[in-house]
Design an enzyme around this catalytic site. Structure first.
Site, PDB file in Angstrom:
ATOM      1  N   ALA A 116       0.824  -1.225   0.000  1.00  0.00           N
ATOM      2  CA  ALA A 116       0.000   0.000   0.000  1.00  0.00           C
ATOM      3  C   ALA A 116       0.853   1.269   0.000  1.00  0.00           C
ATOM      4  CB  ALA A 116      -0.922  -0.014   1.209  1.00  0.00           C
ATOM      5  N   ALA A 171      -4.488  -3.667   1.211  1.00  0.00           N
ATOM      6  CA  ALA A 171      -4.936  -4.136   2.524  1.00  0.00           C
ATOM      7  C   ALA A 171      -3.821  -3.927   3.534  1.00  0.00           C
ATOM      8  CB  ALA A 171      -5.325  -5.611   2.453  1.00  0.00           C
ATOM      9  N   THR A 210       2.429  -4.988  14.064  1.00  0.00           N
ATOM     10  CA  THR A 210       3.458  -4.092  13.553  1.00  0.00           C
ATOM     11  C   THR A 210       3.113  -2.598  13.689  1.00  0.00           C
ATOM     12  OG1 THR A 210       4.526  -3.330  11.530  1.00  0.00           O
ATOM     13  CG2 THR A 210       2.547  -4.615  11.236  1.00  0.00           C
ATOM     14  N   HIS A 266       4.306  -0.483  11.857  1.00  0.00           N
ATOM     15  CA  HIS A 266       4.267  -0.104  10.451  1.00  0.00           C
ATOM     16  C   HIS A 266       2.863   0.328  10.032  1.00  0.00           C
ATOM     17  CE1 HIS A 266       7.911  -0.885   8.293  1.00  0.00           C
ATOM     18  NE2 HIS A 266       7.280  -1.100   7.157  1.00  0.00           N
ATOM     19  N   ASN A 268     -10.235   5.432  -3.138  1.00  0.00           N
ATOM     20  CA  ASN A 268      -9.369   4.783  -2.159  1.00  0.00           C
ATOM     21  C   ASN A 268     -10.056   3.529  -1.624  1.00  0.00           C
ATOM     22  OD1 ASN A 268      -7.833   3.949  -0.022  1.00  0.00           O
ATOM     23  ND2 ASN A 268      -7.786   5.931   1.027  1.00  0.00           N
TER      24      ASN A 268
END
Ligand code: INI
Length: 156
Positions: free
Chosen positions: A57, A81, A87, A89, A114
């Site tokens: 992403a 996704a 995480t 992240h 989006n």
């Protein structure tokens, strides 16, 4: 009062790209299927539909920017996704993807949607990729179809 709104009819001439982040591809493959299905159901010609794959992403906005600059597309549908898991992240990737998609879209003036899922769990992602909560890829494609038609109506 004049109401200006779009419809969901394509005439088969529209050139559209889906940009998909491959990370969590078990989910994103389903989002692409949903987006393609919506394009077909609304009258799109799949010879004019491109699928652009990027690693995750985070890379979607970069490919989106290129796609919009190329002048090849009338609209672009983004899917991916981002699943929280354990995480940190998650927050960076979901924020950058969302911000980057909006910035590139705003600059181009073309319809961009989006369809990047940002969920806490894989179960929530599955629910949004063609099960309990629908298919967010299909929804993202339907959105650009409506916006394409709305922009045309606004030019009249
Ligand atoms: N990319 C995703 O699309 N989803 C995720 O859940 C994810 N996680 O969890 O790490 C993810 N990471 C990869 C990222 O998008 C970039 O491809 C990578 O950081 C290289 O720039």
């Amino acid at each position: 009062m004049n109401i200006i709104e779009g419809n969901l009819r394509l005439n088969g001439d529209e050139k559209v790209a889906i940009i998909c982040g491959r990370f969590n591809h078990i989910i994103t493959d389903r989002l692409v299927e949903g987006a393609e299905d919506s394009f077909k159901r609304h009258g799109g010609d799949t010879n004019k539909l491109d699928l652009i794959l990027v690693p995750g992403a985070f890379e979607i906005p970069f490919a989106l920017q290129k796609a919009l600059e190329s002048g090849k597309y009338d609209a672009v549908c983004c899917v991916g996704a981002v699943i929280r898991g354990a995480t940190p992240h998650f927050d960076y990737i979901s924020a950058e993807a969302t911000k980057g998609i909006a910035t590139a879209a705003m600059k181009s003036g073309l319809p961009v949607s989006n369809g990047v899922l940002t969920t806490d769990t894989i179960e929530q992602a599955i629910e949004r990729a063609g099960s309990k909560v629908g298919n967010k890829g299909a929804e993202a494609m339907t959105t650009i179809i409506e916006m394409l038609s709305l922009y045309k109506a606004m030019e009249k």
